[in-house]
Design a protein around this motif. Structure first.
Motif, PDB file in Angstrom:
ATOM      1  N   ASP A 422       1.060  -1.504  -0.166  1.00  0.00           N
ATOM      2  CA  ASP A 422      -0.073   0.088   0.135  1.00  0.00           C
ATOM      3  C   ASP A 422       0.991   1.721   0.225  1.00  0.00           C
ATOM      4  O   ASP A 422       0.737   2.233   0.694  1.00  0.00           O
ATOM      5  CB  ASP A 422      -0.671  -0.322   1.149  1.00  0.00           C
ATOM      6  CG  ASP A 422      -2.070   1.709   0.807  1.00  0.00           C
ATOM      7  OD1 ASP A 422      -2.603   1.347   0.062  1.00  0.00           O
ATOM      8  OD2 ASP A 422      -2.331   2.027   2.102  1.00  0.00           O
ATOM      9  N   VAL A 423       1.660   1.035  -0.911  1.00  0.00           N
ATOM     10  CA  VAL A 423       2.427   2.247  -0.805  1.00  0.00           C
ATOM     11  C   VAL A 423       2.550   2.995  -2.605  1.00  0.00           C
ATOM     12  O   VAL A 423       1.932   2.633  -3.247  1.00  0.00           O
ATOM     13  CB  VAL A 423       4.199   1.882  -0.734  1.00  0.00           C
ATOM     14  CG1 VAL A 423       4.814   1.612   0.953  1.00  0.00           C
ATOM     15  CG2 VAL A 423       4.945   0.522  -1.940  1.00  0.00           C
ATOM     16  N   ARG A 424       2.887   4.767  -2.642  1.00  0.00           N
ATOM     17  CA  ARG A 424       2.296   4.654  -4.270  1.00  0.00           C
ATOM     18  C   ARG A 424       2.967   4.556  -5.373  1.00  0.00           C
ATOM     19  O   ARG A 424       3.151   4.589  -6.251  1.00  0.00           O
ATOM     20  CB  ARG A 424       2.755   7.037  -3.255  1.00  0.00           C
ATOM     21  CG  ARG A 424       2.384   7.842  -5.097  1.00  0.00           C
ATOM     22  CD  ARG A 424       2.306   8.642  -4.058  1.00  0.00           C
ATOM     23  NE  ARG A 424       2.005  10.232  -5.578  1.00  0.00           N
ATOM     24  CZ  ARG A 424       2.587  10.865  -5.810  1.00  0.00           C
ATOM     25  NH1 ARG A 424       2.658  11.253  -4.678  1.00  0.00           N
ATOM     26  NH2 ARG A 424       2.730  12.185  -6.332  1.00  0.00           N
ATOM     27  N   PRO A 446       8.955   8.028   2.277  1.00  0.00           N
ATOM     28  CA  PRO A 446       9.698   9.725   2.520  1.00  0.00           C
ATOM     29  C   PRO A 446       9.956   9.283   4.482  1.00  0.00           C
ATOM     30  O   PRO A 446      11.029  10.171   4.871  1.00  0.00           O
ATOM     31  CB  PRO A 446       8.699  10.622   2.966  1.00  0.00           C
ATOM     32  CG  PRO A 446       7.974  10.187   2.370  1.00  0.00           C
ATOM     33  CD  PRO A 446       8.094   8.677   2.089  1.00  0.00           C
ATOM     34  N   ASP A 447       9.228   8.473   5.184  1.00  0.00           N
ATOM     35  CA  ASP A 447       9.759   8.418   6.550  1.00  0.00           C
ATOM     36  C   ASP A 447      10.932   7.274   7.115  1.00  0.00           C
ATOM     37  O   ASP A 447      10.860   6.946   8.163  1.00  0.00           O
ATOM     38  CB  ASP A 447       8.194   7.882   7.461  1.00  0.00           C
ATOM     39  CG  ASP A 447       7.386   8.871   7.037  1.00  0.00           C
ATOM     40  OD1 ASP A 447       7.473   9.946   7.416  1.00  0.00           O
ATOM     41  OD2 ASP A 447       5.874   8.178   6.877  1.00  0.00           O
ATOM     42  N   ALA A 448      11.171   6.323   5.463  1.00  0.00           N
ATOM     43  CA  ALA A 448      12.297   5.702   6.170  1.00  0.00           C
ATOM     44  C   ALA A 448      13.391   5.965   6.326  1.00  0.00           C
ATOM     45  O   ALA A 448      13.694   6.615   4.933  1.00  0.00           O
ATOM     46  CB  ALA A 448      12.016   4.214   5.252  1.00  0.00           C
ATOM     47  N   ALA A 449      14.720   5.342   5.956  1.00  0.00           N
ATOM     48  CA  ALA A 449      16.087   5.648   6.223  1.00  0.00           C
ATOM     49  C   ALA A 449      16.133   5.045   4.776  1.00  0.00           C
ATOM     50  O   ALA A 449      15.876   4.191   4.229  1.00  0.00           O
ATOM     51  CB  ALA A 449      17.223   5.047   6.966  1.00  0.00           C
ATOM     52  N   LEU A 473      14.902  -2.146  -1.034  1.00  0.00           N
ATOM     53  CA  LEU A 473      15.722  -1.147  -0.653  1.00  0.00           C
ATOM     54  C   LEU A 473      14.913   0.068  -0.157  1.00  0.00           C
ATOM     55  O   LEU A 473      13.503  -0.770  -1.060  1.00  0.00           O
ATOM     56  CB  LEU A 473      16.688  -0.465  -1.733  1.00  0.00           C
ATOM     57  CG  LEU A 473      18.057  -0.998  -1.878  1.00  0.00           C
ATOM     58  CD1 LEU A 473      18.627  -0.808  -2.957  1.00  0.00           C
ATOM     59  CD2 LEU A 473      18.686  -2.210  -0.638  1.00  0.00           C
ATOM     60  N   THR A 474      15.175   1.110   1.109  1.00  0.00           N
ATOM     61  CA  THR A 474      14.210   1.788   0.452  1.00  0.00           C
ATOM     62  C   THR A 474      14.868   3.481   0.857  1.00  0.00           C
ATOM     63  O   THR A 474      15.649   3.552   0.516  1.00  0.00           O
ATOM     64  CB  THR A 474      13.284   2.186   1.806  1.00  0.00           C
ATOM     65  OG1 THR A 474      14.407   2.120   2.678  1.00  0.00           O
ATOM     66  CG2 THR A 474      12.459   0.868   2.502  1.00  0.00           C
ATOM     67  N   ALA A 475      13.904   3.926  -0.394  1.00  0.00           N
ATOM     68  CA  ALA A 475      14.668   5.489  -0.867  1.00  0.00           C
ATOM     69  C   ALA A 475      13.346   6.527   0.114  1.00  0.00           C
ATOM     70  O   ALA A 475      12.101   6.177  -0.649  1.00  0.00           O
ATOM     71  CB  ALA A 475      14.825   5.592  -1.650  1.00  0.00           C
ATOM     72  N   PRO A 476      14.211   7.935   0.441  1.00  0.00           N
ATOM     73  CA  PRO A 476      13.186   8.621   0.669  1.00  0.00           C
ATOM     74  C   PRO A 476      12.066   9.292  -0.380  1.00  0.00           C
ATOM     75  O   PRO A 476      10.749   9.449  -0.460  1.00  0.00           O
ATOM     76  CB  PRO A 476      14.249   9.767   1.504  1.00  0.00           C
ATOM     77  CG  PRO A 476      14.896   8.909   1.763  1.00  0.00           C
ATOM     78  CD  PRO A 476      14.970   8.337   0.893  1.00  0.00           C
ATOM     79  N   SER A 477      12.893   9.827  -2.057  1.00  0.00           N
ATOM     80  CA  SER A 477      12.000   9.471  -2.704  1.00  0.00           C
ATOM     81  C   SER A 477      13.047   9.305  -4.155  1.00  0.00           C
ATOM     82  O   SER A 477      13.976   8.742  -4.028  1.00  0.00           O
ATOM     83  CB  SER A 477      12.225  11.433  -3.435  1.00  0.00           C
ATOM     84  OG  SER A 477      13.275  11.733  -3.400  1.00  0.00           O
TER      85      SER A 477
END
Length: 487
Positions: A422-424, A446-449, A473-477
């Motif tokens: 459920d992410v954009r 945006p809330d993850a490192a 992986l996660t990225a703010p944008s």
């Protein structure tokens, strides 16, 4: 046909300026005759550096009437992209306000004749040159630059007229319709279709900032029946909407359009609540050829139930357009064979409104027009056609992951992860040398490192994706193109 009509033709809500069809026709003739007096010859390129609005519309049609070729590179390309685009066309004339003309003189088109748009639209109407033929060059339009530097796309007058006719036929547009164009270049279709047009009050370089109030104000001002906005713009419209009854202008729409990037069904459902009487469509196409296919919300929902892992269903080809699925990585010297139903390959398109090619990019044009006739356009998108004749887009050819187990297209993987988490926005990318690339999933949060995703998130991704996932992986944008806010 409406040059003596006192009906409002165009409204710009950012400046609250408006013009009737008769006034617009006079300004078009004024621009054309003044350009003729200034020595414009048929085929001369004219850089349009006028901000979106009434003056830009009059200037574009005036250049066309005079036989010139409009160079349309909007601010959505960013300042550097705009400069590169203008320089590549080597325009003979530049039309714009003083500041834009000064920039062009110093950096982008130092040898061009610079004309003030205000002087042109207010000039006396004099002698007009012969009208250009259908085979005459009309425009150089620039792609969004989402997959590399923006490319100049050449159009002839006849191709633009065929495109106009295809849109009118596909959506049954008549002179009784009225258009709100939240994507500024789309506003140019209004006069071609002979319908009143409004630009909402929004920064064209930030389409994702269009609010429900701004869209409703534009719809109400002209009693709009049609509205076009990018997916990012629609998402913000629904996010900023009040109670359903608080946007009567949107509620009266007959058709809503959104294109430029995949449109989430969730966004369209939210829009349907604001415009319950509207049929919501997502035409598929690109700068080089539009429209190609069309689909509405009800058909999107049926397609998602039929194949939730198929990518993005963009509907059936519109009347007059042909679609062929070719093998990935085919040799462009010959027209490739057509793949069987359901097999993924590269999407080729043929239609009377396919553009004439690229400006100066001969190698790219040769690769994009396979076969001896050159009448098929290589879209750069990959996808398949299902048993019902529906076209599915699975991403860009340059984004196909060349793994040891075979090619993996990006969009089906991304959509599965977006739904599960459920992410954009998600990116599926290949890391490593071709032939042994590994699939890496990058989640915008945006809330993850920035770095490795939480273990539980990674586990959910691997469980949902039916391919081996090397890393999550996660990225703010994630980087997006300015014009459409699409990655």
């Amino acid at each position: 046909a409406r040059r003596d009509d006192a009906t409002t033709a165009f409204i710009d809500l950012a400046t609250d300026d408006s013009v009737t069809f008769a006034q617009l026709a006079r300004r078009v003739d004024a621009v054309a005759s003044e350009l003729h007096r200034n020595g414009l010859q048929p085929g001369d390129r004219v850089a349009m550096l006028t901000p979106p609005g009434i003056d830009l519309v009059a200037a574009v049609y005036g250049v066309w009437r005079a036989g010139g070729v409009t160079v349309i590179a909007d601010r959505g390309l960013g300042l550097d992209g705009l400069g590169r685009a203008v320089r590549s066309t080597r325009p003979r004339f530049v039309i714009g306000p003083r500041q834009a003309r000064l920039a062009a003189a110093l950096r982008w088109a130092p040898r061009a004749t610079r004309l003030d748009v205000g002087d042109l639209v207010s000039a006396d109407v004099g002698d007009l040159p012969p009208a250009p033929s259908a085979e005459a060059p009309a425009a150089v339009l620039f792609t969004s630059g989402a997959t590399g530097p923006a490319k100049g796309v050449r159009y002839l007058h006849g191709q633009l007229a065929a495109q106009r006719d295809a849109l009118a036929a596909t959506y049954e547009i008549t002179s009784d319709d009225r258009l709100v164009a939240a994507f500024a270049p789309f506003a140019l279709y209004g006069p071609a279709l002979g319908i009143p047009t409004a630009l909402p009050d929004v920064d064209v370089t930030k389409p994702g900032q269009l609010t429900a109030a701004a869209l409703d104000a534009a719809c109400s001002r002209i009693a709009a029946t049609l509205a076009f906005a990018s997916p990012a713009a629609l998402a913000n419209v629904t996010a900023t909407a009040g109670p359903e009854s608080s946007h009567p202008g949107i509620a009266d729409l007959r058709i809503g359009f959104s294109a430029g990037a995949p449109v989430p069904a969730e966004t369209l459902r939210s829009m349907a609540a604001l415009a319950p009487a509207a049929s919501l469509h997502t035409p598929y196409g690109m700068t080089e050829v539009l429209p190609v296919a069309d689909i509405d919300l009800a058909s999107i929902e049926r397609a998602d139930l039929d194949d939730p892992r198929g990518g993005v269903c963009v509907g059936r080809p519109v009347a007059g357009a042909e679609v062929r699925i070719a093998p990935l990585g085919f040799d462009a010297d010959q027209l490739p064979p057509e793949l069987d139903t359901g097999v993924t390959g590269e999407i080729l398109i043929r239609a009377p409104w396919v553009s004439a090619g690229y400006l100066g990019l001969w190698a790219i044009e040769r690769a994009a027009r396979p076969g001896p006739s050159g009448d098929w356009h290589r879209s750069g998108d990959v996808g398949h056609i299902d048993a019902d004749g529906r076209l599915w887009v699975e991403g860009r050819a340059v984004h196909v992951i060349d793994s040891a187990g075979g090619p993996i297209t990006s969009v089906p993987v991304e959509r599965v992860v977006e739904r599960v988490l459920d992410v954009r926005r998600v990116a599926a990318v290949g890391v490593g040398p071709p032939g042994s690339q590994q699939l890496v999933i990058v989640i915008e949060d945006p809330d993850a490192a920035q770095g490795a995703a939480d273990g539980d998130v990674a586990a959910r991704v691997r469980e949902a994706v039916d391919q081996p996932v090397a890393a999550v992986l996660t990225a703010p944008s994630l980087p997006v193109d300015i014009r459409h806010n699409a990655k």
